[in-house]
Each structure stands twice: as structure tokens, then as C-alpha cells.
Design an enzyme around this catalytic site. Structure first.
Site, PDB file in Angstrom:
ATOM      1  CD  GLU A 180      32.099  -3.700  64.857  1.00  0.00           C
ATOM      2  OE1 GLU A 180      31.145  -3.190  65.877  1.00  0.00           O
ATOM      3  OE2 GLU A 180      31.310  -4.720  64.198  1.00  0.00           O
ATOM      4  NE  ARG A 237      26.503   4.124  75.137  1.00  0.00           N
ATOM      5  CZ  ARG A 237      26.914   2.975  74.769  1.00  0.00           C
ATOM      6  NH1 ARG A 237      26.256   2.492  74.325  1.00  0.00           N
ATOM      7  NH2 ARG A 237      27.837   3.021  73.443  1.00  0.00           N
ATOM      8  CE  LYS A 290      30.798   2.209  67.419  1.00  0.00           C
ATOM      9  NZ  LYS A 290      32.346   1.449  66.899  1.00  0.00           N
TER      10      LYS A 290
END
Length: 558
Positions: free
Chosen positions: A29, A255, A265
Site C-alpha cells: 500500500e 513477518r 509503518k
RNA sequence: UGGGAGAUCGUCCAGCGGCAGGACUACGGACUCUGACUCCGUCAACCCAGGUUCGAAUCCUGGUCUCCCAGCCA
């Protein structure tokens, strides 16, 4: 290299699933810069495709205009290229599919599998139930397909306010999986989109858009992180309702987490916005742009991603492994030069005043092909402050009064006098003698010296600024927000040390921005590509050399 | 106290019924014109309890612990 995902793909290939095709995608994104966690995903997705003669798409998942921007798109593309991957002509955007996605939604409504719901966000939350209690049906759940269709069209036409209505899937409000309790598929958003402008005022949600985008692109293996495991039934549900000819398989992996830093983020954005770092590309950031500016090579990061492996269990990788990878890469390739970070003036009493010698010095001890350069030697030099101790402990074998050491590629010198500041008692200058018979740094009589020091000449060296970086956080896991403690309380006040009076050897005057060097005995450094200029060199320390003396010193003194 | 997932050296990854192995770290040592590099070596693990089996990290049963999910974020 083997892992559970490669096992799955190998079996699929063997069974000729997807006609022996492997097609992956990396779907960021555009709402922030890429970090090393993304690098893991990029290496995985592009790597998987390459290994099986398949393809990997780059697709921007741009379904939420309120958080996204073209600046992020620009940086993401450049970071992926820098890392060494190529999406060819397969650059896609979910926004490319908005019309198709809309038509699919119409299908869903017609089939009675979706409905427009007028509940407020609060009401939706109430109706959803809790982890342990089932939800209850929305009063709008059974309105006719015709009415929903009409409403949905008018949502698109912009007749309604934000938040007033949504399109929902009709699944099961009592599902133990909250994602299946009539999830929202479309919401009204008045924010202009960075690519489609104001063409749309309804935007698809991730769960709806992602699976269909994968399907449209003919993705075979849709690889994502663990938190989407619960979403897989919904991913499959959407594709099962519609007449699509590609139903990708979603596979989840853990992850990447690194100690002494944060990887979300949201948190990285917070550090940037609150000025705790100079930007997304601050060399202390785990972002790809930060690592690049710090001096990391793409090769070292790819190698790191390979070594950490891929699995399903939550894990935290020791940042020491990343450091190992960059040292390994830089060690074999990068030229050695000399720089003195904290200069201590040394006068060679028996060296002729005004004389300058050019001493030949190889750039790499093990690789002559890297070449060599001349270093000027003269009567007044600088050595590193920490390389002299007036009162040396037993294991310290650098310079001290009466002791002889070697100046790298130059001469043996012996300390004969120590000049101190009368006020502070601080050592400000050393007087030494040199042995003219040791030119080049070796002696015919074969006598040994215990230490070799780096040095620069006072007159011919040039000034430089150096920035030393340490862990951004003092705590291994800054995410452990016990009680009300915010992760920012663990910010390391010493993560950046700015040195302004360093001296480097003259060849560095021509150093190119971003070029990497080993400063002998200190570490790997690169010329900062933003803050360095011809007259004012600024180097970033990428990583220190391993330092067994530092370990000894630490142990003895504690 | 719903659902999903995961537990193997300090850290990460392997093992797929047959001697628990590799990498990083740490610690020794050799070498050294970088206390670097390189080389050699050492320490170090199967979440627990039962069961099946000649044999279990692996299969079965029951526990325990950790992570994720109640955005009109992704």
C-alpha cells in the site's frame, strides 16, 4: 533453499496445478516507505517466481486514498529497483480495477450475496458481537437485491454522505470468525484519489479488492503475512461466489522483526512526523532508503533475507545477523583508507621539518586488483585519541610512553614525551621519534611491534564530518508497551553521534556521494549522499568492524 | 471463557518414525602491517505429561505458553 512455501509450490508444480505456472505479486500500500520487512517479502515473491520461471507483479494496493500518495509510490518503485528486482511491464494498481470490482459487486448483490447497509459505524460494531458472542443480523440485511442495487448505484453516483451507507457481504453474523460476520465491502470516501482523482467516491475494502485483484492478474500463489490467516476464508468466499477463472492460493508467513528497532509503518511514520529522525531515509531507520543512505548494499540485504529463512512462527531476528551480512559484503569489495575520528596530534621530533614523503598503500590487503594510492607522511601527524594511553592496562598494546608501534604503511614510532593541558591534565600532544629504517612499516632486523595504528598527516589530510550510528532503541523489543509506556520512551538518546573534527586522507577529496570505504580499524563508512558537499565531506558509519579490544576493555573495566 | 496460528541451542532456520544439524551470537585458540579478515575449536535446544512403536522432535491423547482477530485500515 527450502521452506514450507517452496514445498507447497514444488508439490503444485508436480501436480501440474495452474498448468505448471507460478505467478506471484508484491502488493504494497503506498502509505509509507518500504522497510527491511518488505525486503523479506520482495525477495520471497520475486525469488519464488524467478526460481520457477514464473513472474512477479508489482501491484499498488491503493484502495484508501486518505492515507496514500504518489510520493510513496515513487519511493517504493525506486527501492524495489535498488534492491535488485524487476517487475518488467507488470506494474499494476488496484485502482486500475475499480470498474471491474464494481461490476463484480453488482453481481454479488444480484445473487443476494451482498447488500447495502445503512447502519452507522457504531451500530455495525454493536451488531458484530464480540469474540465470544455471535453478532446479529443488520435490519437491512434482507432488503431486496433491487433496492440494494439502486442504493449501490447511487452510492457510486455520490448521492450519499460519507459513512452513511456501506456495501456488505451477506455471510454469517454468527461465524466464530469475525471477518465472516457480513464484512464491509465498499465504503464512501470523499477524499480524492491520487490516481483516479474524484472519479470515485466509493472504495473497495482490502478483503474484497485483494483477492479479486489477484484473480484478475492470474496470480497462482498469493503470499502474505500471518495476520491475514483469519482473512483467508473471506478471500476464498469472495472468489467462490463470483464467476472467476483464477482462484489463487493464499499462503501466510511470519513477518520479519528485528531487535532494537520497530517495523510498523505507523510507528516509523510517527518517528518521522515527530522529528525523532530526520526523515524516512534517516540512516538509523530500518527503511530501505535509510539502510541505503547508511551504506548497506542491496546484495547484503538480499543475502540477509535468504539467511533468515521463511516460516510461520513469530520471530525476532538479531540485528547482529544483518550487521554480519553487510560486513561480509563490504569486506571483500570495499577499499581501505585511513581516517582519524578523534585526532591526537603527534610530532615526530627527528623527522625533518617541511619534508613530505608519499607512501605507497594498497587499497585492499587481500586483493591487489583494487589498486593502491600514495599517502603523504610528514613531521606532524594525527592518530586516534583512544590509541594512546599514558597508563596502559596489561592487555592494551597500542601507544604509550616509551612504547614502539607501527604507523600503517609508514614507520615505527616510539613515544618519548606527553604534552598535557595544564588546566585539565588532558593529553593534547605526543612527541615521538621514528626509525628511518622502518620505511613502509617493516624492519630489516625483524623486530616485532604489538600494534599498528592508523594515522593521517596534519598538513595534507582534509577535514570531514562523521556520523556514528547506534541502535535507534535501547530496548531489544521497543514494542513491549507495558502499561502506558510508549515505544518512543525507549528511543536511544545516543543513536546518533556527530563528529565534526575528523581528518581523512587526501584521496577522499574526490569521493563520490554514496561511495563506501573501510576506515581502517574503525569500520565501514559511506559518503552521505544528501549532506556531503565538495568542501565539506560527511561520512556515515555503516557498521563498525568487529572489535575484540572493545570487548576486552568492557569486560576489564566493569 | 469464541475462532485462527505457532512452540527445536541465547537468536533464526533445518529435521517429515532411525546418531538432533547449519547460520548468527558468545567463549577459547591459530594467524596477522587492521585487536579486521581467514582458519580451528568450545558452550548450547526438541514446551509439559501420558500413549503407540524395537525405536518419537516427528504419530495419537490431554495439558501449558505465545501470537493474531471485535477498522467504513491494509
Amino acid at each position: 533453499m527450502v521452506d514450507f512455501i517452496r514445498d507447497i509450490i514444488a508439490e503444485d508444480l508436480k501436480a501440474n496445478k495452474n498448468g505448471g505456472r507460478v505467478h506471484t505479486r508484491f502488493p504494497p500500500e503506498p502509505n509509507g516507505y518500504l522497510h527491511i520487512g518488505h525486503a523479506k517479502s520482495i525477495c520471497l515473491n520475486f525469488g519464488l517466481a524467478a526460481e520457477s520461471h514464473g513472474l512477479c507483479n508489482l501491484r499498488f494496493d491503493d484502495t484508501n486514498p486518505s492515507k496514500e500518495s504518489t510520493e510513496y509510490i515513487r519511493s517504493i518503485k525506486s527501492d524495489i529497483k535498488w534492491l535488485g528486482f524487476d517487475w518488467g511491464d507488470r506494474l499494476f494498481y488496484t485502482s486500475d480495477y475499480f470498474e471491474k470490482l464494481y461490476q463484480y459487486a453488482v453481481q454479488l448483490i444480484k445473487k443476494g450475496k451482498a447488500y447495502v447497509c445503512d447502519l452507522s459505524p457504531e451500530e455495525i460494531r454493536e451488531y458484530r458481537g464480540t469474540l465470544t458472542e455471535p453478532g446479529k443480523d443488520s435490519p437491512y440485511r434482507n432488503r431486496s437485491a433491487e433496492e440494494s442495487l439502486d442504493l449501490f448505484e447511487r452510492m457510486r453516483a455520490g448521492e450519499f454522505k460519507e459513512v452513511s451507507r456501506v456495501l456488505r457481504a451477506k455471510i454469517d453474523m454468527s461465524s466464530p470468525n469475525l471477518n465472516m460476520r457480513d464484512p464491509v465491502l465498499y465504503r464512501i470516501l470523499r477524499t480524492p484519489h491520487h490516481r483516479t482523482g474524484d472519479k470515485w467516491c466509493i472504495y473497495p475494502m482490502y478483503d474484497y479488492a485483494h483477492c479479486l485483484s489477484d484473480s484478475i492478474e492470474g496470480i497462482t500463489h498469493s503470499i502474505c503475512t500471518l495476520e491475514f490467516e483469519d482473512h483467508r476464508p473471506l478471500y476464498d468466499w469472495v472468489l467462490d461466489q463470483l464467476d472467476v477463472d483464477c482462484h489463487p492460493q493464499q499462503i501466510e508467513f511470519a513477518r520479519l522483526n528485528l531487535n532494537y528497532t520497530v517495523m510498523s509503518k505507523r510507528k516509523l511514520l510517527e518517528l518521522v512526523e515527530n522529528g525523532h529522525v530526520s526523515g524516512w531515509d534517516d540512516p538509523r531507520m530500518p527503511t530501505l532508503s535509510g539502510l541505503r543512505r547508511r551504506g548497506y548494499t542491496p546484495e547484503s540485504i538480499r543475502n540477509f533475507c535468504e539467511r533468515i529463512g521463511v516460516a510461520k512462527r513469530d520471530s525476532v531476528i538479531d540485528v547482529a545477523l544483518l550487521e554480519h551480512c553487510i560486513r561480509e559484503d563490504l569486506n571483500r569489495s570495499v577499499p581501505r583508507v585511513m581516517a582519524v575520528l578523534r585526532p591526537l596530534r603527534v610530532v615526530i621530533d627527528n623527522y625533518p621539518e617541511g619534508q613530505v614523503e608519499e607512501l605507497d598503500s594498497p587499497y585492499h590487503p587481500d586483493d591487489p586488483s583494487v589498486g593502491s594510492r600514495k599517502i603523504p607522511f610528514s613531521r606532524v601527524l594525527y592518530i586516534e585519541q583512544e590509541d594512546f594511553l599514558e597508563d596502559p592496562p596489561k592487555k592494551f598494546f597500542r601507544l604509550s610512553p616509551g612504547r614502539e608501534v607501527r604507523l600503517r604503511y609508514a614507520y615505527y614510532i616510539t613515544c618519548v614525551d606527553v604534552v598535557k593541558d595544564k588546566q585539565s591534565g588532558e593529553v593534547v600532544e605526543l612527541h615521538c621519534t621514528y626509525d628511518p629504517e622502518t620505511r613502509g612499516g617493516w624492519s630489516r632486523d625483524g623486530r616485532k611491534v604489538k600494534a599498528t595504528l592508523h594515522w593521517v598527516s596534519e598538513c595534507d589530510s582534509i577535514p570531514a564530518g562523521v556520523r556514528l550510528y547506534n541502535h535507534l532503541f535501547t530496548k531489544e523489543n521497543p514494542n513491549e508497551e507495558k502499561g502506558n509506556i510508549d515505544f518512543k520512551t525507549y528511543l536511544n538518546p545516543n543513536s546518533l553521534e556527530i563528529l565534526t573534527s575528523c581528518r581523512v586522507e587526501p584521496v577522499l577529496a574526490n569521493a563520490a556521494p554514496g561511495s563506501r570505504y573501510q576506515f581502517e580499524r574503525l569500520g565501514y563508512f559511506c559518503l552521505d549522499s544528501v549532506d556531503s558537499s565538495d568542501g565539506a565531506l560527511v561520512f556515515n558509519r555503516t557498521v563498525t568492524l568487529r572489535d575484540s579490544w572493545a570487548k576486552i576493555a568492557k569486560k576489564e573495566k566493569l
